[in-house]
Design a protein around this motif. Structure first.
Motif, PDB file in Angstrom:
ATOM      1  N   GLU A  28      -1.208 -38.522  32.309  1.00 30.77           N
ATOM      2  CA  GLU A  28      -1.358 -37.271  31.629  1.00 30.77           C
ATOM      3  C   GLU A  28      -2.721 -36.909  32.430  1.00 30.77           C
ATOM      4  O   GLU A  28      -2.589 -35.428  32.692  1.00 30.77           O
ATOM      5  N   HIS A  29      -3.475 -37.579  32.973  1.00 26.58           N
ATOM      6  CA  HIS A  29      -4.643 -37.077  33.763  1.00 26.58           C
ATOM      7  C   HIS A  29      -4.260 -36.678  35.134  1.00 26.58           C
ATOM      8  O   HIS A  29      -4.763 -35.933  35.699  1.00 26.58           O
ATOM      9  N   LEU A  30      -3.359 -37.469  35.851  1.00 24.95           N
ATOM     10  CA  LEU A  30      -2.716 -37.211  36.809  1.00 24.95           C
ATOM     11  C   LEU A  30      -1.819 -35.792  36.870  1.00 24.95           C
ATOM     12  O   LEU A  30      -1.977 -35.134  38.019  1.00 24.95           O
ATOM     13  N   LEU A  31      -1.114 -35.650  36.188  1.00 21.99           N
ATOM     14  CA  LEU A  31      -0.223 -34.548  35.855  1.00 21.99           C
ATOM     15  C   LEU A  31      -1.245 -33.128  35.737  1.00 21.99           C
ATOM     16  O   LEU A  31      -0.899 -31.961  35.687  1.00 21.99           O
ATOM     17  N   ALA A  32      -2.339 -33.278  35.155  1.00 22.08           N
ATOM     18  CA  ALA A  32      -3.290 -32.314  34.767  1.00 22.08           C
ATOM     19  C   ALA A  32      -3.961 -31.349  35.866  1.00 22.08           C
ATOM     20  O   ALA A  32      -4.384 -30.257  35.555  1.00 22.08           O
ATOM     21  N   ASP A  33      -4.008 -31.824  37.071  1.00 20.21           N
ATOM     22  CA  ASP A  33      -4.364 -31.231  38.210  1.00 20.21           C
ATOM     23  C   ASP A  33      -3.593 -30.370  38.736  1.00 20.21           C
ATOM     24  O   ASP A  33      -2.645 -30.277  38.822  1.00 20.21           O
ATOM     25  N   LEU A  87       6.550 -39.442  40.274  1.00 17.90           N
ATOM     26  CA  LEU A  87       6.367 -40.741  39.648  1.00 17.90           C
ATOM     27  C   LEU A  87       5.865 -40.667  38.330  1.00 17.90           C
ATOM     28  O   LEU A  87       5.958 -41.393  37.505  1.00 17.90           O
ATOM     29  N   THR A  88       4.746 -39.786  38.139  1.00 23.81           N
ATOM     30  CA  THR A  88       3.910 -39.702  37.074  1.00 23.81           C
ATOM     31  C   THR A  88       5.003 -39.252  35.789  1.00 23.81           C
ATOM     32  O   THR A  88       4.930 -39.859  34.703  1.00 23.81           O
TER      33      THR A  88
END
Length: 184
Positions: free
Chosen positions: A179-184, A123-124
């Protein structure tokens, strides 16, 4: 998420996230009916209205404006999520860089296996492709398990609250930059 769960989520190649098309209306209907039967107070939808929908109405829901995703293992649909890149109604516009996340649900027997994380990742990427990196969602203040999941993923409460009509609870808004959600 534990290291074991993260490893399972990353290595489970049999799990795929599928963008729901009109031809998927039956699996979409079945997932929505199951989620509302299992957790009727967690969603905006009226279960009676949803149960009464026709095949044509299900196809129209899939056609837009929500973009629906399903997590599947083979033909089994284990969970779903949707992205709403516009306001809920024309009377409720949202900023052009924002999208709402709605209808996250994972079947109880599949919870804890990384499916929600995989749904959020897909979704991101979709939200970034649409140029909508400001992601928001609403969760009932009594749904502590969902709030813990969102906080583990990096979402933060914005302070916005919307009392639920006919209930003694409120929707609480959470936000994250894609972009923070994908960083994990």
């Amino acid at each position: 998420m534990s290291t074991t769960s993260r490893t399972v989520a990353q290595t489970d190649r049999s799990l795929r996230v599928h963008r729901v098309g009109i031809e998927d209306w039956e699996s979409h209907r079945d997932l929505r009916l199951d989620m509302l039967a299992a957790d009727p107070n967690a969603f905006w939808a009226d279960p009676d209205e949803v149960r009464a929908r026709t095949a044509q109405q299900w196809r129209a829901e899939i056609a837009g404006p929500r973009l629906h995703l399903q997590a599947r293992r083979g033909q089994a649909v284990l969970g779903g999520i949707a992205l709403l890149p516009a306001g809920y109604t024309p009377e409720h516009p949202i900023p052009p860089d924002r999208a709402h996340i709605v209808s996250l649900w994972v079947r109880p027997e599949a919870r804890g296996s990384g499916i929600a994380r995989r749904l959020f990742a897909a979704l991101t990427r979709l939200s970034l492709d649409l140029g909508r990196p400001d992601l928001r969602l609403d969760v009932d203040e009594s749904n502590l398990a969902a709030q813990r999941l969102y906080e583990r993923l990096g979402f933060t409460a914005t302070g916005e609250r919307d009392p639920r009509q006919g209930r003694s609870t409120a929707w609480v808004e959470y936000a994250i930059r894609a972009e923070h959600l994908l960083a994990d």
